[in-house]
Structures are given as C-alpha cells and as structure tokens.
Design a protein around this motif. Structure first.
Motif, mmCIF file in Angstrom:
data_model
loop_
_atom_site.group_PDB
_atom_site.id
_atom_site.type_symbol
_atom_site.label_atom_id
_atom_site.label_comp_id
_atom_site.label_asym_id
_atom_site.label_seq_id
_atom_site.Cartn_x
_atom_site.Cartn_y
_atom_site.Cartn_z
ATOM 1 N N UNK A 89 8.379 0.301 5.402
ATOM 2 C CA UNK A 89 7.690 0.337 4.102
ATOM 3 C C UNK A 89 8.086 -0.874 3.264
ATOM 4 N N UNK A 90 9.375 -1.174 3.226
ATOM 5 C CA UNK A 90 9.845 -2.320 2.446
ATOM 6 C C UNK A 90 9.248 -3.613 2.976
ATOM 7 N N UNK A 91 9.212 -3.790 4.300
ATOM 8 C CA UNK A 91 8.654 -5.016 4.878
ATOM 9 C C UNK A 91 7.157 -5.140 4.580
ATOM 10 N N UNK A 92 6.450 -4.011 4.574
ATOM 11 C CA UNK A 92 5.019 -4.035 4.274
ATOM 12 C C UNK A 92 4.777 -4.499 2.837
ATOM 13 N N UNK A 106 -2.062 4.608 3.121
ATOM 14 C CA UNK A 106 -3.022 4.392 4.206
ATOM 15 C C UNK A 106 -2.360 3.692 5.385
ATOM 16 N N UNK A 107 -1.529 2.677 5.074
ATOM 17 C CA UNK A 107 -0.849 1.928 6.137
ATOM 18 C C UNK A 107 0.057 2.843 6.950
ATOM 19 N N UNK A 108 0.670 3.826 6.300
ATOM 20 C CA UNK A 108 1.597 4.725 6.995
ATOM 21 C C UNK A 108 1.031 6.145 7.075
ATOM 22 N N UNK A 109 -0.267 6.208 7.365
ATOM 23 C CA UNK A 109 -0.959 7.504 7.420
ATOM 24 C C UNK A 109 -0.423 8.405 8.529
ATOM 25 N N UNK A 110 0.157 7.814 9.568
ATOM 26 C CA UNK A 110 0.685 8.623 10.673
ATOM 27 C C UNK A 110 2.056 9.223 10.360
ATOM 28 N N UNK A 111 2.652 8.777 9.258
ATOM 29 C CA UNK A 111 3.965 9.295 8.870
ATOM 30 C C UNK A 111 3.815 10.354 7.787
ATOM 31 N N UNK A 112 4.852 11.141 7.613
ATOM 32 C CA UNK A 112 4.830 12.198 6.606
ATOM 33 C C UNK A 112 4.660 11.592 5.216
ATOM 34 N N UNK A 113 3.626 12.037 4.488
ATOM 35 C CA UNK A 113 3.320 11.445 3.182
ATOM 36 C C UNK A 113 4.449 11.643 2.183
ATOM 37 N N UNK A 114 5.067 12.833 2.207
ATOM 38 C CA UNK A 114 6.169 13.092 1.279
ATOM 39 C C UNK A 114 7.331 12.149 1.543
ATOM 40 N N UNK A 115 7.585 11.828 2.830
ATOM 41 C CA UNK A 115 8.668 10.901 3.162
ATOM 42 C C UNK A 115 8.361 9.505 2.651
ATOM 43 N N UNK A 116 7.092 9.072 2.806
ATOM 44 C CA UNK A 116 6.708 7.735 2.342
ATOM 45 C C UNK A 116 6.847 7.642 0.832
ATOM 46 N N UNK A 117 6.389 8.677 0.116
ATOM 47 C CA UNK A 117 6.518 8.677 -1.344
ATOM 48 C C UNK A 117 7.986 8.683 -1.770
ATOM 49 N N UNK A 118 8.804 9.434 -1.037
ATOM 50 C CA UNK A 118 10.231 9.459 -1.335
ATOM 51 C C UNK A 118 10.874 8.104 -1.139
#
Length: 325
Positions: A89-92, A106-118
C-alpha cells in the motif's frame, strides 16, 4: 526431561511475543521473512554449539543434501523478501503524486478492505503518508524522504544506540563484526551509533593486538527514556534466555536453595480489596528499589577499587511483574 514438549511450548510463547511486537501501537510490521530467518538462525546456532550439518539436518528431519540446498536458497533470498500488504500500500501511494482512497481500495480489491483501511490509518498516524479531505474525497500523498527523515531520524538513531549499548555491556569485549548480527543494524548505522556512544563515554575502545574491541563498564537506561523501550525489551528477554541456557549447560535440572543461577515464578490471586493486595502489587517497585540500591553500592566499590579484568564475573538479575484482570 521431555525436551520436545518444552521446545514446543517455548516456541508457542515466543510467537505470542513476536505477534504482540508486530502489532504494537497499531503498526503492522512485515513478517514474511520470519519463518526463513528462524530456520537460518537456528541452523547457524546449532553449528556454533558444535553440531555438524548432518546432525542439524537430522534434527530438522531433512536429508543432508536437502538441508544444504535450503540453507543456500534462503541465504541468497533474504535480501528479496516478500512484501507485506502494508509495504505494498505504501509503495502504491509513493508511486502516485496524489491518490484517492477509492483508487487505493480498487488497487487492493483482492485484499480485505478493513485491513487496507487500517493500514491507511496507520500510515497517516505514523507520518509516512499525508491525508486531505474527508469521506469519498479523501486523498493521500506519500511523505518525501526529507519529511520522513525529519520525523524518524532522531528516534531510530537513539533507539539503536540504546540497543547497541546493552549489547556491548552484556557481550563485551566485542568486535564491530560481532555487533552486526546482535543488533540487525547496517554498517553505516552501526558506525554512527558507535561514534555517539564513544563520544558520550558510554562505551570504551580496547585495542588487543591487531583487533579493536568495544566494552562498557556500566549500562543504565532511565525508566522514562523514550528511546530505550526497544532496548529494555531486548535486555529483559536476553537476560532470561541467558539464564536458561546457562542452567541447561550445567545439566542441573533440579533447583537447590544454594543455586546462584536460575529463576523462580510466583503467581498471586488477589482480587480488589484483598488484605494483601497492596503488598503484592508493590513487589515490582520494592524489588526495583532494592536492586537499584545494591547496584549503586557495587558500582561505587568498583569505581574506588578498580575492575578485575583478569577474573571477570558478571551477574545478571532479572525480574518482572504482570497484572492480568
């Protein structure tokens, strides 16, 4: 002694500690390399303690050739570890000038959304990413190298210096080459931290023949020292492991009242209002005060009479207390 059972329980408790460290203060530290690093470190330590590669391979349940290939493969790949979601996420975000939250999700749609937001929240709180706007209009920008340097330069340097001070005190006299594996620091970071400790008079250079060694006669990190947190955790864990290893090397599995190496653990059931509640809760404070006073007396005597470098003996006493409600 059931060695396998003991190993299993020690590993389980160690993983609890690693997991707690990895998530401290909401940080999601990358752990993709841990399993391989544990295998390599354990293999190296078995050889250091006199075991042959064939014996080590048998202990891991591998044929010698398979064991050697795994050692070679992992040693070559450690510098190219898998990235964690946090790093990705940081590199993106760094690759964009400004990116909206919807684009990240959208870029990390395959990952858990709550984890990405966290992770986005963690990056903002840590100062690695700046946030503007609210809701659907939230945008992110990665901090520049100069901005990051201003945030973390002093903190990381001071933390390494504290960790290095303890390593030199516990293991000295020790060479520069030996300090790297002890602290996990790079060459330049290590050199800078050593210069700081030498300038502050916390460690001493010893020339022994053609070899330059470092030692520390004292090591004291105040309880309110913010940069000493990592060093304090390392020091306590190292003291406990050292005591257990010395005990095991002595092949004395029973504890006697006259022992000077070992440890004891006591638990108390003291609900609020218990007549001995204050006495039990004061154990940490009272033990700390007693040991601090004793250390000062020993230090004063050593300063007055000098150190006996011909017959050195270091006694490490560790203690701790937890309250679980």
């Amino acid at each position: 002694m059931n060695v396998k059972l003991l190993i299993d329980t020690v590993i389980q408790q160690t993983t609890v500690l690693v997991a707690q460290l990895a998530t401290t203060a909401g940080i999601r530290a990358p752990l993709a390399h841990v399993a391989n690093q544990v295998f390599l470190d354990l293999a190296n330590e078995l050889e250091t303690q006199g075991g042959t590669r064939k014996v080590a391979a048998d202990m891991f349940g591998l044929a010698l050739r398979s064991y050697q290939l795994k050692i070679q493969r992992l040693s070559e790949s450690l510098t190219d570890r898998e990235r964690s979601l946090w790093e990705a996420v940081l590199d993106f975000i760094r690759a964009q000038k400004v990116v909206r939250r919807a684009e990240v999700l959208t870029r990390f749609a395959d990952d858990d959304e709550a984890s990405v937001k966290g992770i986005l929240r963690d990056l903002v709180e840590s100062g690695l990413v700046f946030q503007t706007g609210r809701g659907q209009k939230t945008s992110y920008r990665a901090a520049s190298d100069e901005e990051i340097e201003q945030i973390v330069a002093g903190e990381n340097h001071d933390s390494l210096a504290m960790l290095l001070w303890i390593a030199v005190y516990r293991s000295g006299p020790v060479s520069f080459e030996q300090l790297g594996p002890m602290t996990g620091a790079g060459k330049e970071e290590l050199e800078d931290a050593l210069v700081q400790l030498l300038d502050e008079g916390r460690i001493i250079e010893d020339e022994r023949g053609d070899e330059l060694l470092y030692r520390a006669d004292t090591c004291f990190i105040p309880m309110d020292e913010a940069a000493g947190w990592e060093a304090a955790v390392f020091d306590h864990f190292n003291a406990m492991v050292t005591a257990l290893c010395v005990k095991l090397r002595q092949l004395r599995l029973k504890t006697l009242p006259s022992d000077v190496v070992g440890g004891s653990t006591y638990s108390f059931d003291v609900p609020e209002g218990h007549p001995h509640e204050d006495e039990v809760l004061a154990l940490l404070r009272e033990t700390r005060e007693r040991v601090s006073a004793l250390r000062q007396k020993v230090s004063d005597y050593n300063d007055e009479h000098g150190r006996d470098d011909e017959a050195p003996r270091k006694v490490t006493f560790y203690f701790g207390q937890s309250v679980v409600e």
